[in-house]
Design a protein around this motif. Structure first.
Motif, PDB file in Angstrom:
ATOM      1  N   GLU A 255      86.257 132.304 -13.930  1.00 64.65           N
ATOM      2  CA  GLU A 255      84.828 132.432 -14.170  1.00 64.65           C
ATOM      3  C   GLU A 255      84.016 131.411 -13.364  1.00 64.65           C
ATOM      4  N   LEU A 256      83.001 131.913 -12.657  1.00 63.46           N
ATOM      5  CA  LEU A 256      82.021 131.046 -12.000  1.00 63.46           C
ATOM      6  C   LEU A 256      80.829 130.806 -12.909  1.00 63.46           C
ATOM      7  N   GLY A 257      80.294 131.884 -13.496  1.00 64.15           N
ATOM      8  CA  GLY A 257      79.134 131.763 -14.352  1.00 64.15           C
ATOM      9  C   GLY A 257      78.357 133.060 -14.409  1.00 64.15           C
ATOM     10  N   TYR A 258      77.190 132.974 -15.024  1.00 65.72           N
ATOM     11  CA  TYR A 258      76.334 134.146 -15.231  1.00 65.72           C
ATOM     12  C   TYR A 258      75.146 134.086 -14.278  1.00 65.72           C
ATOM     13  N   ILE A 259      74.753 135.253 -13.768  1.00 64.30           N
ATOM     14  CA  ILE A 259      73.556 135.361 -12.926  1.00 64.30           C
ATOM     15  C   ILE A 259      72.697 136.525 -13.403  1.00 64.30           C
ATOM     16  N   THR A 260      71.409 136.425 -13.188  1.00 68.37           N
ATOM     17  CA  THR A 260      70.530 137.553 -13.455  1.00 68.37           C
ATOM     18  C   THR A 260      70.562 138.503 -12.262  1.00 68.37           C
ATOM     19  N   LEU A 261      70.075 139.708 -12.470  1.00 70.51           N
ATOM     20  CA  LEU A 261      70.257 140.771 -11.480  1.00 70.51           C
ATOM     21  C   LEU A 261      69.717 140.429 -10.097  1.00 70.51           C
ATOM     22  N   GLU A 262      68.572 139.743 -10.046  1.00 73.00           N
ATOM     23  CA  GLU A 262      67.941 139.515  -8.744  1.00 73.00           C
ATOM     24  C   GLU A 262      68.777 138.631  -7.820  1.00 73.00           C
ATOM     25  N   HIS A 263      69.778 137.944  -8.373  1.00 76.07           N
ATOM     26  CA  HIS A 263      70.617 137.074  -7.548  1.00 76.07           C
ATOM     27  C   HIS A 263      71.941 137.730  -7.143  1.00 76.07           C
ATOM     28  N   THR A 264      72.141 138.970  -7.547  1.00 76.14           N
ATOM     29  CA  THR A 264      73.455 139.606  -7.348  1.00 76.14           C
ATOM     30  C   THR A 264      73.874 139.648  -5.886  1.00 76.14           C
ATOM     31  N   LEU A 265      73.028 140.165  -5.036  1.00 74.20           N
ATOM     32  CA  LEU A 265      73.427 140.339  -3.638  1.00 74.20           C
ATOM     33  C   LEU A 265      73.520 139.008  -2.904  1.00 74.20           C
ATOM     34  N   SER A 266      72.632 138.073  -3.212  1.00 74.06           N
ATOM     35  CA  SER A 266      72.702 136.774  -2.541  1.00 74.06           C
ATOM     36  C   SER A 266      73.965 136.017  -2.960  1.00 74.06           C
ATOM     37  N   VAL A 267      74.354 136.138  -4.237  1.00 77.47           N
ATOM     38  CA  VAL A 267      75.593 135.508  -4.696  1.00 77.47           C
ATOM     39  C   VAL A 267      76.800 136.185  -4.049  1.00 77.47           C
ATOM     40  N   ALA A 268      76.781 137.514  -3.964  1.00 76.56           N
ATOM     41  CA  ALA A 268      77.879 138.232  -3.320  1.00 76.56           C
ATOM     42  C   ALA A 268      78.050 137.768  -1.871  1.00 76.56           C
ATOM     43  N   LYS A 269      76.955 137.698  -1.143  1.00 73.71           N
ATOM     44  CA  LYS A 269      77.014 137.253   0.249  1.00 73.71           C
ATOM     45  C   LYS A 269      77.492 135.807   0.355  1.00 73.71           C
ATOM     46  N   SER A 270      77.062 134.965  -0.579  1.00 73.49           N
ATOM     47  CA  SER A 270      77.413 133.545  -0.519  1.00 73.49           C
ATOM     48  C   SER A 270      78.888 133.318  -0.836  1.00 73.49           C
ATOM     49  N   ILE A 271      79.442 134.073  -1.766  1.00 71.50           N
ATOM     50  CA  ILE A 271      80.872 133.971  -2.051  1.00 71.50           C
ATOM     51  C   ILE A 271      81.681 134.393  -0.830  1.00 71.50           C
ATOM     52  N   VAL A 272      81.274 135.494  -0.217  1.00 67.92           N
ATOM     53  CA  VAL A 272      81.994 135.999   0.957  1.00 67.92           C
ATOM     54  C   VAL A 272      81.881 135.032   2.131  1.00 67.92           C
ATOM     55  N   THR A 273      80.700 134.490   2.387  1.00 71.49           N
ATOM     56  CA  THR A 273      80.555 133.584   3.534  1.00 71.49           C
ATOM     57  C   THR A 273      81.261 132.252   3.293  1.00 71.49           C
ATOM     58  N   THR A 274      81.314 131.810   2.035  1.00 69.42           N
ATOM     59  CA  THR A 274      82.066 130.590   1.741  1.00 69.42           C
ATOM     60  C   THR A 274      83.549 130.802   2.013  1.00 69.42           C
ATOM     61  N   GLN A 275      84.071 131.927   1.571  1.00 68.93           N
ATOM     62  CA  GLN A 275      85.462 132.246   1.862  1.00 68.93           C
ATOM     63  C   GLN A 275      85.671 132.441   3.363  1.00 68.93           C
ATOM     64  N   ARG A 276      84.703 133.035   4.029  1.00 69.83           N
ATOM     65  CA  ARG A 276      84.776 133.196   5.495  1.00 69.83           C
ATOM     66  C   ARG A 276      84.938 131.849   6.178  1.00 69.83           C
ATOM     67  N   ASP A 277      84.161 130.861   5.767  1.00 73.94           N
ATOM     68  CA  ASP A 277      84.138 129.567   6.445  1.00 73.94           C
ATOM     69  C   ASP A 277      85.239 128.615   5.978  1.00 73.94           C
ATOM     70  N   TRP A 278      85.678 128.751   4.731  1.00 76.96           N
ATOM     71  CA  TRP A 278      86.627 127.796   4.173  1.00 76.96           C
ATOM     72  C   TRP A 278      88.047 128.348   4.060  1.00 76.96           C
ATOM     73  N   GLY A 279      88.209 129.643   4.201  1.00 75.15           N
ATOM     74  CA  GLY A 279      89.529 130.233   4.038  1.00 75.15           C
ATOM     75  C   GLY A 279      90.505 129.815   5.126  1.00 75.15           C
ATOM     76  N   ASN A 280      91.785 129.908   4.825  1.00 71.93           N
ATOM     77  CA  ASN A 280      92.856 129.470   5.715  1.00 71.93           C
ATOM     78  C   ASN A 280      93.047 130.471   6.845  1.00 71.93           C
ATOM     79  N   ARG A 281      92.851 130.018   8.082  1.00 69.16           N
ATOM     80  CA  ARG A 281      93.055 130.878   9.250  1.00 69.16           C
ATOM     81  C   ARG A 281      94.293 130.454  10.051  1.00 69.16           C
ATOM     82  N   THR A 282      95.115 129.612   9.451  1.00 71.37           N
ATOM     83  CA  THR A 282      96.357 129.191  10.113  1.00 71.37           C
ATOM     84  C   THR A 282      97.594 129.775   9.452  1.00 71.37           C
ATOM     85  N   ASP A 283      97.439 130.341   8.255  1.00 68.22           N
ATOM     86  CA  ASP A 283      98.580 130.919   7.535  1.00 68.22           C
ATOM     87  C   ASP A 283      98.061 132.076   6.695  1.00 68.22           C
TER      88      ASP A 283
END
Length: 567
Positions: free
Chosen positions: A270-298
């Motif tokens: 669990e990360l937490g609760y969000i209201t509807l207006e933040h849904t897409l921005s949170v979705a994009k932010s989770i994906v971009t964080t994983q994009r930038d921080w995810g392991n690209r060596t293994d």
């Protein structure tokens, strides 16, 4: 001497180089399509076509024979449609059925537990025809495979309530906002003219994600999408029969590597609760964080769950809040009661009807027991509503008028589509595995029906034949059959041999523990008979099988998979 950290470079994987040099997923796919010497794709294109929704496969039943004849393997493609929420108009099914019948080696359609359908056995020369057919009916296969956000799942039948309709709408919105923006798909498969403007991928980036990424939108109390196995999940919080926000859970995943203790399954947290207006921005932010921080060596440690384990959930959460310019509120209360489909006839909010049909393994074809393919084709010719594919490989015929209900029921009955099967069989699942999956180590789909019959006989013997046990078979440890969220899970190790896991729970929020390793089908059935016998005798009233084997300490409960799964 102190090392200069700026001069220390980690070697990225070959897959990262392929993406970097692909010109936004184009590669030399066009040249390969012109090459008539081979039915396969060469070099980097073997990987790149996956971003376009296809896997190159060969018939492994024929591999040895063709090798002896000095022929290349019988290469053909599996193509998976993008279908967020699993909804397709019945009239579109006519063209899908026609294409499968006329243009694939097997003539079948496969419903997947990613709530979409796929074709198996498309020859390279027919690939453009497949994509153009999908385009004509408003569909595509872009982003259904490789290092992107895959097909977005949602609770299966949005016609049951206004909330379910909202759920489906959000699944579509999330799918669209996370879709690859490259024009390569349209240029290569639809012959659209190349535009001079430069491609950009503002969310996925030039090298896309470190690994595949899976998303769900869920309406409690039904966990029919197995949300705990997915990277990003939005659980609807309802007030006055409307969705007011979402609980957000991240980091689920089931793939492992046999014997590699640096891999483990993990339940979404669990990360937490969000209201509807933040849904897409949170979705994009989770994906971009994983994009930038995810392991690209293994790549074996590149999924979101490993990123969270590396940096810590609180650090990941703060980064998402920063990027989304919002703050998560505390999780709102929610609960789940089950995750199976509800079969048969149900009445919807608009006073029309839905019919949910059980499809063994999700395989749409005709045999001597059921005429599933012919029956659905007849219904599609008559029906004015939708087909809704479920994450359990079944199909819902929805928005059936009173006028057509009798006709559709007659077709369903005469073609064996309405057929009483055991609760065990209704809740079973298998991945495709042999003969087409190149990763398969053991049978799964072709084994399941026979295997379930043997377990049904055991349950009948001990008087528990009306009970549900979640039983799943995967041909390899990559997780496609979701065996590591089953009460009884089999994962292939070699032809005819499996690891046997037990102790998952009914709602899919507990990972099972290995019980026996590298055993035969006969040995598995012997062990299951022993376990089912003592369950039938010593269980508490209504106690589920998975709960029983944990309570009796037959296997230890997995509380923290990072530490408990391999120990």
């Amino acid at each position: 001497m102190k090392k200069d950290h700026k001069k220390i470079f980690l070697k990225t994987t070959q897959e990262e180089h392929i993406k970097e040099n692909s010109n936004y997923l184009r590669g030399t796919i066009v040249d390969d399509l012109k090459n008539e010497i081979t039915n396969g794709f060469s070099g980097d294109n073997f990987s790149l076509i996956r971003f376009h929704g296809m896997y190159q496969q060969d018939d492994r039943d024929l591999r040895l024979e063709r090798n002896e004849q000095k022929l290349e393997p019988r290469y053909a493609m599996m193509l998976r449609c993008r279908l967020p929420g699993g909804i397709i108009e019945a009239k579109k099914w006519l063209k899908i059925d026609h294409f499968a019948s006329k243009n694939t080696l097997y003539g079948t359609i496969r419903l997947t537990n990613r709530q979409t359908f796929q074709f198996h056995g498309i020859l390279k020369k027919k690939l453009k025809d497949a994509h153009k057919m999908l385009h004509e009916i408003g569909l595509d296969s872009l982003g259904t495979a490789n290092d992107v956000n895959r097909n977005v799942l949602c609770t299966s039948n949005p016609m049951e309530s206004l909330v379910h309709q909202e759920c489906y709408t959000w699944a579509q919105k999330i799918s669209n906002v996370l879709l690859p923006q490259t024009k390569a798909y349209a240029e290569i498969w639809l012959d659209q003219k190349k535009i001079a403007t430069t491609d950009q991928e503002p969310i996925l980036g030039k090298t896309y994600l470190p690994r595949k990424f899976k998303t769900t939108v869920v309406v409690p109390p039904y966990n029919d999408v197995d949300l705990y196995a997915n990277d990003m999940n939005f659980i609807a919080i309802i007030k006055n029969n409307k969705i007011v926000g979402f609980n957000v859970l991240i980091g689920g995943g089931l793939s492992i590597t046999h014997g590699n203790k640096n891999t483990w399954p993990f339940l979404a947290v669990e990360l937490g609760y969000i209201t509807l207006e933040h849904t897409l921005s949170v979705a994009k932010s989770i994906v971009t964080t994983q994009r930038d921080w995810g392991n690209r060596t293994d790549r074996k440690n590149a999924k979101t769950r490993y990123t969270i384990e590396k940096v810590g959930l609180s650090v990941f959460k703060k980064e998402v809040e920063k990027r989304a310019n919002t703050t998560f509120e505390p999780i709102r209360p929610y609960y789940f009661t089950g995750r199976g489909d509800r079969f048969g006839w149900t009445k919807n909010i608009n006073n029309d009807w839905s019919l949910t049909i059980f499809v063994q393994n999700g395989r749409i074809y005709d045999n001597d027991k059921q005429l599933v393919k012919s029956g659905l084709l007849k219904i599609a010719n008559l029906h004015k509503g939708n087909f809704r594919l479920t994450a359990n490989q079944n199909i819902v015929i929805s928005e059936i008028s009173d006028e057509n209900k009798k006709k559709i029921n007659e077709i369903a009955m005469s073609h064996g589509l309405i057929k009483k099967v055991s609760p065990l069989r209704e809740n079973s699942m298998a991945c495709v595995s042999f003969p087409t999956c190149p990763l398969a180590m053991a049978e799964a789909e072709r084994m399941l029906s026979f295997f379930i019959t043997q377990v049904e006989n055991i349950m009948l013997k001990y008087g528990v034949e009306k009970e549900i046990i979640i039983l799943r078979i995967s041909g390899c440890p990559n997780g496609c059959g979701r065996s590591l969220l089953a009460e009884i899970g089999l994962i292939g190790k070699a032809i005819g041999r499996y690891n046997l896991y037990i102790g998952g729970n009914r709602i899919g929020s507990r990972i099972p523990k290995i019980y026996k390793e590298n055993i035969t089908e006969k040995e598995i059935l012997t062990h299951l008979e022993f376990l089912i016998k003592i369950w039938s005798i010593k269980r508490k009233k209504t106690e589920h099988f998975g709960d029983f084997v944990v309570r009796k300490n037959i296997v230890k409960e997995i509380v923290n998979p990072i530490h408990d799964f391999w120990n």
